[in-house]
Design a protein around this motif. Sequence first.
Motif, mmCIF file in Angstrom:
data_model
loop_
_atom_site.group_PDB
_atom_site.id
_atom_site.type_symbol
_atom_site.label_atom_id
_atom_site.label_comp_id
_atom_site.label_asym_id
_atom_site.label_seq_id
_atom_site.Cartn_x
_atom_site.Cartn_y
_atom_site.Cartn_z
ATOM 1 N N LYS A 207 31.592 70.897 -16.752
ATOM 2 C CA LYS A 207 32.369 69.929 -15.972
ATOM 3 C C LYS A 207 31.573 68.636 -15.884
ATOM 4 O O LYS A 207 30.738 68.477 -14.985
ATOM 5 C CB LYS A 207 32.634 70.457 -14.563
ATOM 6 C CG LYS A 207 33.709 71.495 -14.523
ATOM 7 C CD LYS A 207 34.174 71.759 -13.110
ATOM 8 C CE LYS A 207 33.074 72.325 -12.245
ATOM 9 N NZ LYS A 207 33.545 72.726 -10.915
ATOM 10 N N ASP A 208 31.797 67.722 -16.805
ATOM 11 C CA ASP A 208 31.057 66.469 -16.773
ATOM 12 C C ASP A 208 31.918 65.301 -16.333
ATOM 13 O O ASP A 208 31.467 64.185 -16.266
ATOM 14 C CB ASP A 208 30.472 66.168 -18.157
ATOM 15 C CG ASP A 208 29.097 66.782 -18.303
ATOM 16 O OD1 ASP A 208 28.467 67.029 -17.267
ATOM 17 O OD2 ASP A 208 28.680 67.033 -19.437
ATOM 18 N N TYR A 211 33.286 63.275 -11.641
ATOM 19 C CA TYR A 211 32.850 62.206 -10.754
ATOM 20 C C TYR A 211 33.489 60.903 -11.201
ATOM 21 O O TYR A 211 33.473 60.575 -12.374
ATOM 22 C CB TYR A 211 31.325 62.089 -10.776
ATOM 23 C CG TYR A 211 30.693 63.419 -10.636
ATOM 24 C CD1 TYR A 211 30.693 64.070 -9.408
ATOM 25 C CD2 TYR A 211 30.164 64.066 -11.736
ATOM 26 C CE1 TYR A 211 30.166 65.336 -9.287
ATOM 27 C CE2 TYR A 211 29.620 65.322 -11.624
ATOM 28 C CZ TYR A 211 29.636 65.955 -10.399
ATOM 29 O OH TYR A 211 29.110 67.201 -10.290
ATOM 30 N N LYS A 212 34.055 60.190 -10.262
ATOM 31 C CA LYS A 212 34.743 58.947 -10.620
ATOM 32 C C LYS A 212 33.791 57.771 -10.576
ATOM 33 O O LYS A 212 33.126 57.526 -9.570
ATOM 34 C CB LYS A 212 35.902 58.709 -9.660
ATOM 35 C CG LYS A 212 37.117 59.539 -10.007
ATOM 36 C CD LYS A 212 38.325 59.027 -9.255
ATOM 37 C CE LYS A 212 39.576 59.736 -9.735
ATOM 38 N NZ LYS A 212 40.742 59.345 -8.955
ATOM 39 N N LYS A 213 33.748 57.033 -11.673
ATOM 40 C CA LYS A 213 32.944 55.829 -11.677
ATOM 41 C C LYS A 213 33.682 54.740 -10.912
ATOM 42 O O LYS A 213 34.910 54.782 -10.780
ATOM 43 C CB LYS A 213 32.684 55.379 -13.115
ATOM 44 C CG LYS A 213 31.794 56.351 -13.867
ATOM 45 C CD LYS A 213 31.453 55.848 -15.240
ATOM 46 C CE LYS A 213 30.555 56.873 -15.923
ATOM 47 N NZ LYS A 213 30.192 56.482 -17.281
ATOM 48 N N LEU A 214 32.925 53.751 -10.431
ATOM 49 C CA LEU A 214 33.512 52.694 -9.613
ATOM 50 C C LEU A 214 34.681 52.008 -10.314
ATOM 51 O O LEU A 214 35.724 51.777 -9.730
ATOM 52 C CB LEU A 214 32.443 51.638 -9.299
ATOM 53 C CG LEU A 214 31.458 51.991 -8.190
ATOM 54 C CD1 LEU A 214 30.472 50.867 -8.027
ATOM 55 C CD2 LEU A 214 32.176 52.262 -6.881
#
Lengths: 217, 334
Positions: A207-208, A211-214
């Motif tokens: 699972k890479d 995470y949401k980048k800005l």
Amino acid sequence: MNILAIDSTGNKTSVASKIGDDLLSLGVSHNRKDRPDWQDLLERINVSSDDLQNIDLFTFGQGPGSYTSIRSVATFLKAIALIHQKPLMPLSNLECIAYGHSLLYKNDSIIHSAISSDIDSEIYYSSYELKNSLLTPLNHEAILARDDLDSIFASKRDDIFVGNGWTDLPDSKKKTSDASTMIELAMARYSASEEYNPNDANPVYLKDTSYKKLNDQ
Amino acid sequence: MKTLGIETSCDETAIAVYDSVEGIIGESVFSQIKMHAEYGGVVPELASRDHCKKIIQVFKDATKSVDLKSIDQIAYTAGPGLLGALLIGESFAKGLALSLNIPLIPVNHLEGHLVSPSMEFKDIKPPYICLLVSGGHSMIVDVKAMGEYEILGQSVDDAIGEAFDKVGKLLDLPYPGGPHIEKIAQNGNPFAYDFPRPMMHSNNLDLSFSGLKTAVLYKVKEINLIDKQTKADIAASFQQAAIDVLNKKIIKTISQTGRENIIIAGGVAANKKLRSSIKELELKMGVNVYYPDLKYCGDNGAMISFLGALRSRAEVNPLRSHVRARWPLTELSK
């Protein structure tokens, strides 16, 4: 070849050593709050601090599975392999499960391995082709939905299915990975020409993208 | 005696070796800031992954001129911090200690910051006051003796570094906001906006930065289109308000305790405006103010190795993990 293996990918930690012809192994349960002390486990399979210098190869289960426990074991063995200047071989526990059953099957068999994670209810999957006692991956390891797994099971009836991720298997085929099987797989996979640098021995992360980048938000 | 220290409590993978005669003889820090900047803050899972990936290289860099067989003990940060990140440091420390057959000493990260100035300034001995200001903590601690700490005041909401980061985000500055706010504030008017100084006049020594941050939020919304100079003025005014509060609380602390030595530690201690503001108290109040070298303001392995040397041969139960996400200073015993 003397080998020390630790597997912490599932809901237990197992350790195994092969010193000469003697194979010793031990498994204990673990969880987020109760983490086993590896030094104690090693001593219980007769591996003391002084014995570590006689180990020729270190190996561990790199996952897929519980990130935290896999990372902890990987980092512990990184330090040991680094100090003793020995190779560190990460092994897939999906492959390890397939390998544990492979001795029962003939060449060219296709083995589908699936693990159900107790921790986050995910199912990890991969498949392998058995060639000359070694397994060749047929796809990248992946997290699959139950429906996808069921359709693989239904459409490949002639293949072999192992691991606790499949629902309709006898218990004998649901055996999960452990450190002693890892030693067998490590022996089969080891090649003197490969380096197995401890710095490169890292867990596998399926699972890479969670995470949401800005700039994506 | 040589102590190797490992720090992985947040987003720095850091290792150092402290020699009780020569001081720090090897050190290396790898910062994950660039990676986390893309997310606007530290992502704990990514931090753990990166510690695991980088720790061997950091170890090699820190020990390139050190004979590994000469290391007498391993100290590591056991808390407080991100649990997954702490476990990497502990696991590596355990592997090293087992392989080298030497003792293992779990230490408290906050205590590392509290005692690290003694590593640089040999004349500093407790008792002294430490203002610990970072992204995770804002506290005023009375360091009565080694292992004897009294928290005189602390933030009741955001840590000051957290407020700097959040205001940085409001002003569209890169993460982490602190250094960028300081930089653009140099061209701004610190009195352009009269931001609140929360709890500055309260009777206790506690701190609060949440209201200040919210005031900046409202001001940014009110102005709508912010040009470069306005941004600089907001940054300067915010920074001035935060420093005014800290300054006032330190003055109050000195008056209440009569302590003569003041130490400013933690990542925010790198802020030059804060440094000069508190330094002025030397003349005004006849106290001595000390700061760590800039490289020791943030998280580092040096302070952990130094603290490990101070806590040498501590009794450690090897049969369990010692990492704790929360580990208050008040639980430390002599």
